[in-house]
Design a protein around this motif. Structure first.
Motif, PDB file in Angstrom:
ATOM      1  N   LEU A  92       0.825  -1.197   0.000  1.00 30.15           N
ATOM      2  CA  LEU A  92       0.000   0.000   0.000  1.00 30.15           C
ATOM      3  C   LEU A  92       0.868   1.260   0.000  1.00 30.15           C
ATOM      4  O   LEU A  92       0.591   2.219  -0.713  1.00 30.15           O
ATOM      5  CB  LEU A  92      -0.940   0.010   1.213  1.00 30.15           C
ATOM      6  CG  LEU A  92      -1.853   1.220   1.356  1.00 30.15           C
ATOM      7  CD1 LEU A  92      -2.766   1.364   0.142  1.00 30.15           C
ATOM      8  CD2 LEU A  92      -2.680   1.107   2.624  1.00 30.15           C
ATOM      9  N   GLU A  93       1.933   1.229   0.787  1.00 23.75           N
ATOM     10  CA  GLU A  93       2.845   2.377   0.813  1.00 23.75           C
ATOM     11  C   GLU A  93       3.491   2.584  -0.555  1.00 23.75           C
ATOM     12  O   GLU A  93       3.664   3.714  -1.004  1.00 23.75           O
ATOM     13  CB  GLU A  93       3.909   2.185   1.900  1.00 23.75           C
ATOM     14  CG  GLU A  93       3.353   2.332   3.302  1.00 23.75           C
ATOM     15  CD  GLU A  93       4.343   1.955   4.404  1.00 23.75           C
ATOM     16  OE1 GLU A  93       5.467   1.515   4.075  1.00 23.75           O
ATOM     17  OE2 GLU A  93       3.976   2.105   5.576  1.00 23.75           O
ATOM     18  N   LYS A  94       3.846   1.472  -1.234  1.00 23.97           N
ATOM     19  CA  LYS A  94       4.425   1.580  -2.569  1.00 23.97           C
ATOM     20  C   LYS A  94       3.416   2.140  -3.571  1.00 23.97           C
ATOM     21  O   LYS A  94       3.755   2.963  -4.413  1.00 23.97           O
ATOM     22  CB  LYS A  94       4.927   0.216  -3.044  1.00 23.97           C
ATOM     23  CG  LYS A  94       6.187  -0.243  -2.350  1.00 23.97           C
ATOM     24  CD  LYS A  94       6.610  -1.606  -2.863  1.00 23.97           C
ATOM     25  CE  LYS A  94       7.842  -2.103  -2.153  1.00 23.97           C
ATOM     26  NZ  LYS A  94       8.232  -3.458  -2.583  1.00 23.97           N
ATOM     27  N   VAL A  95       2.163   1.682  -3.471  1.00 28.33           N
ATOM     28  CA  VAL A  95       1.121   2.195  -4.369  1.00 28.33           C
ATOM     29  C   VAL A  95       0.911   3.680  -4.122  1.00 28.33           C
ATOM     30  O   VAL A  95       0.796   4.469  -5.074  1.00 28.33           O
ATOM     31  CB  VAL A  95      -0.205   1.413  -4.195  1.00 28.33           C
ATOM     32  CG1 VAL A  95      -1.349   2.109  -4.911  1.00 28.33           C
ATOM     33  CG2 VAL A  95      -0.054  -0.006  -4.706  1.00 28.33           C
ATOM     34  N   SER A 142      -4.210   4.693 -15.067  1.00 28.62           N
ATOM     35  CA  SER A 142      -4.323   3.230 -15.145  1.00 28.62           C
ATOM     36  C   SER A 142      -3.120   2.631 -15.867  1.00 28.62           C
ATOM     37  O   SER A 142      -2.546   1.629 -15.418  1.00 28.62           O
ATOM     38  CB  SER A 142      -5.610   2.834 -15.865  1.00 28.62           C
ATOM     39  OG  SER A 142      -6.731   3.312 -15.156  1.00 28.62           O
ATOM     40  N   LEU A 143      -2.735   3.233 -16.994  1.00 25.80           N
ATOM     41  CA  LEU A 143      -1.579   2.747 -17.731  1.00 25.80           C
ATOM     42  C   LEU A 143      -0.315   2.847 -16.883  1.00 25.80           C
ATOM     43  O   LEU A 143       0.500   1.931 -16.840  1.00 25.80           O
ATOM     44  CB  LEU A 143      -1.407   3.537 -19.035  1.00 25.80           C
ATOM     45  CG  LEU A 143      -0.232   3.129 -19.913  1.00 25.80           C
ATOM     46  CD1 LEU A 143      -0.381   1.679 -20.364  1.00 25.80           C
ATOM     47  CD2 LEU A 143      -0.131   4.046 -21.118  1.00 25.80           C
ATOM     48  N   PHE A 144      -0.176   3.970 -16.186  1.00 31.23           N
ATOM     49  CA  PHE A 144       0.981   4.154 -15.309  1.00 31.23           C
ATOM     50  C   PHE A 144       1.041   3.048 -14.253  1.00 31.23           C
ATOM     51  O   PHE A 144       2.081   2.446 -14.034  1.00 31.23           O
ATOM     52  CB  PHE A 144       0.916   5.528 -14.633  1.00 31.23           C
ATOM     53  CG  PHE A 144       1.970   5.708 -13.583  1.00 31.23           C
ATOM     54  CD1 PHE A 144       3.261   6.055 -13.930  1.00 31.23           C
ATOM     55  CD2 PHE A 144       1.678   5.499 -12.241  1.00 31.23           C
ATOM     56  CE1 PHE A 144       4.233   6.212 -12.960  1.00 31.23           C
ATOM     57  CE2 PHE A 144       2.644   5.654 -11.268  1.00 31.23           C
ATOM     58  CZ  PHE A 144       3.933   6.010 -11.619  1.00 31.23           C
ATOM     59  N   LEU A 145      -0.095   2.766 -13.616  1.00 28.33           N
ATOM     60  CA  LEU A 145      -0.111   1.745 -12.551  1.00 28.33           C
ATOM     61  C   LEU A 145       0.131   0.344 -13.101  1.00 28.33           C
ATOM     62  O   LEU A 145       0.805  -0.467 -12.456  1.00 28.33           O
ATOM     63  CB  LEU A 145      -1.426   1.821 -11.768  1.00 28.33           C
ATOM     64  CG  LEU A 145      -1.546   3.053 -10.872  1.00 28.33           C
ATOM     65  CD1 LEU A 145      -2.937   3.125 -10.265  1.00 28.33           C
ATOM     66  CD2 LEU A 145      -0.490   3.059  -9.780  1.00 28.33           C
ATOM     67  N   VAL A 146      -0.395   0.053 -14.277  1.00 27.78           N
ATOM     68  CA  VAL A 146      -0.140  -1.258 -14.900  1.00 27.78           C
ATOM     69  C   VAL A 146       1.358  -1.402 -15.166  1.00 27.78           C
ATOM     70  O   VAL A 146       1.962  -2.432 -14.847  1.00 27.78           O
ATOM     71  CB  VAL A 146      -0.956  -1.428 -16.204  1.00 27.78           C
ATOM     72  CG1 VAL A 146      -0.443  -2.599 -17.019  1.00 27.78           C
ATOM     73  CG2 VAL A 146      -2.425  -1.623 -15.880  1.00 27.78           C
ATOM     74  N   ASN A 147       1.957  -0.375 -15.755  1.00 32.34           N
ATOM     75  CA  ASN A 147       3.403  -0.427 -16.021  1.00 32.34           C
ATOM     76  C   ASN A 147       4.195  -0.506 -14.724  1.00 32.34           C
ATOM     77  O   ASN A 147       5.198  -1.204 -14.651  1.00 32.34           O
ATOM     78  CB  ASN A 147       3.837   0.797 -16.837  1.00 32.34           C
ATOM     79  CG  ASN A 147       3.333   0.731 -18.254  1.00 32.34           C
ATOM     80  OD1 ASN A 147       3.082  -0.344 -18.794  1.00 32.34           O
ATOM     81  ND2 ASN A 147       3.149   1.879 -18.862  1.00 32.34           N
ATOM     82  N   TRP A 148       3.736   0.186 -13.710  1.00 33.39           N
ATOM     83  CA  TRP A 148       4.405   0.175 -12.409  1.00 33.39           C
ATOM     84  C   TRP A 148       4.361  -1.231 -11.817  1.00 33.39           C
ATOM     85  O   TRP A 148       5.364  -1.736 -11.314  1.00 33.39           O
ATOM     86  CB  TRP A 148       3.753   1.195 -11.481  1.00 33.39           C
ATOM     87  CG  TRP A 148       4.326   1.186 -10.107  1.00 33.39           C
ATOM     88  CD1 TRP A 148       5.485   1.782  -9.689  1.00 33.39           C
ATOM     89  CD2 TRP A 148       3.778   0.539  -8.967  1.00 33.39           C
ATOM     90  NE1 TRP A 148       5.676   1.552  -8.354  1.00 33.39           N
ATOM     91  CE2 TRP A 148       4.650   0.783  -7.879  1.00 33.39           C
ATOM     92  CE3 TRP A 148       2.638  -0.218  -8.745  1.00 33.39           C
ATOM     93  CZ2 TRP A 148       4.407   0.296  -6.613  1.00 33.39           C
ATOM     94  CZ3 TRP A 148       2.395  -0.702  -7.477  1.00 33.39           C
ATOM     95  CH2 TRP A 148       3.279  -0.445  -6.423  1.00 33.39           C
ATOM     96  N   VAL A 149       3.190  -1.878 -11.873  1.00 37.85           N
ATOM     97  CA  VAL A 149       3.037  -3.219 -11.304  1.00 37.85           C
ATOM     98  C   VAL A 149       3.910  -4.210 -12.089  1.00 37.85           C
ATOM     99  O   VAL A 149       4.566  -5.068 -11.491  1.00 37.85           O
ATOM    100  CB  VAL A 149       1.555  -3.663 -11.336  1.00 37.85           C
ATOM    101  CG1 VAL A 149       1.416  -5.142 -11.073  1.00 37.85           C
ATOM    102  CG2 VAL A 149       0.763  -2.881 -10.319  1.00 37.85           C
ATOM    103  N   GLU A 150       3.927  -4.100 -13.410  1.00 37.16           N
ATOM    104  CA  GLU A 150       4.734  -5.017 -14.223  1.00 37.16           C
ATOM    105  C   GLU A 150       6.217  -4.810 -13.977  1.00 37.16           C
ATOM    106  O   GLU A 150       7.005  -5.732 -14.099  1.00 37.16           O
ATOM    107  CB  GLU A 150       4.408  -4.827 -15.694  1.00 37.16           C
ATOM    108  CG  GLU A 150       3.036  -5.360 -16.060  1.00 37.16           C
ATOM    109  CD  GLU A 150       2.660  -5.079 -17.498  1.00 37.16           C
ATOM    110  OE1 GLU A 150       3.420  -4.392 -18.220  1.00 37.16           O
ATOM    111  OE2 GLU A 150       1.601  -5.562 -17.904  1.00 37.16           O
ATOM    112  N   GLY A 151       6.613  -3.583 -13.607  1.00 40.81           N
ATOM    113  CA  GLY A 151       8.011  -3.285 -13.382  1.00 40.81           C
ATOM    114  C   GLY A 151       8.518  -3.739 -12.022  1.00 40.81           C
ATOM    115  O   GLY A 151       9.700  -3.741 -11.750  1.00 40.81           O
ATOM    116  N   GLU A 152       7.604  -4.108 -11.133  1.00 41.90           N
ATOM    117  CA  GLU A 152       8.004  -4.539  -9.780  1.00 41.90           C
ATOM    118  C   GLU A 152       8.712  -5.855  -9.803  1.00 41.90           C
ATOM    119  O   GLU A 152       8.508  -6.736 -10.534  1.00 41.90           O
ATOM    120  CB  GLU A 152       6.773  -4.664  -8.876  1.00 41.90           C
ATOM    121  CG  GLU A 152       6.500  -3.421  -8.149  1.00 41.90           C
ATOM    122  CD  GLU A 152       5.570  -3.657  -6.962  1.00 41.90           C
ATOM    123  OE1 GLU A 152       5.689  -2.917  -6.017  1.00 41.90           O
ATOM    124  OE2 GLU A 152       4.753  -4.574  -6.990  1.00 41.90           O
TER     125      GLU A 152
END
Length: 152
Positions: A92-95, A142-152
């Motif tokens: 949650l802190e990362k999000v 949404s695109l930013f968060l999808v890319n962020w999640v995939e980059g983790e």
């Protein structure tokens, strides 16, 4: 337009009558694939009215138990945190940090939609922008968060 007028009467002239009618059409389409519908107009109006009641109940529950996300970090029962809770808190802190890297307007619009449950039209009216602009901000976030999640 008669159908929209009937829905507005059934739901008390709500601004969301068009959205409710659209959702009712979706339900009619899904239902009519399984069963025959003798009175599609009646089905649509009744379904829209039921959806309006459901929405009022959801809004009422939100009002009765508002939760500030910042307060959630300060909750403690004195017991040690379980590993799952710690992992969820870290995520949650990362999000929240990821959302902080969005532009302020995009973050505000995204949170109004996802956390406050506002519709695009409501956000546009509140911020005095077009619905198209709201859609673009939501898509960007949404695109930013999808890319962020995939980059983790």
């Amino acid at each position: 337009m008669d159908l929209l007028r009937a829905v507005k009467r059934a739901v008390g002239g709500a601004d969301s009558a068009e959205d409710l009618l659209h959702s009712a059409f979706v339900r009619l389409s899904e239902y009519s694939a399984r069963e025959s519908v003798d009175n599609p107009s009646g089905f649509l109006v009744r379904t829209a009215a039921n959806l309006a009641v459901d929405e009022r109940r959801r809004v009422q529950v939100r009002r009765e138990s508002p939760i500030d996300i910042g307060e959630m970090f300060n909750l403690s029962d004195g017991q040690p945190l379980h590993p799952e809770v710690l992992a969820a808190r870290e995520r949650l802190e990362k999000v929240m940090a990821a959302l902080d890297s969005l532009g302020p307007r995009t973050r505000e619009i995204f949170l109004l939609h996802r956390l406050d449950g506002l519709k695009y039209r409501e956000i546009a009216a509140r911020l005095d922008i077009t619905v198209s602009a709201v859609e673009k901000h939501i898509a960007k976030a949404s695109l930013f968060l999808v890319n962020w999640v995939e980059g983790e």
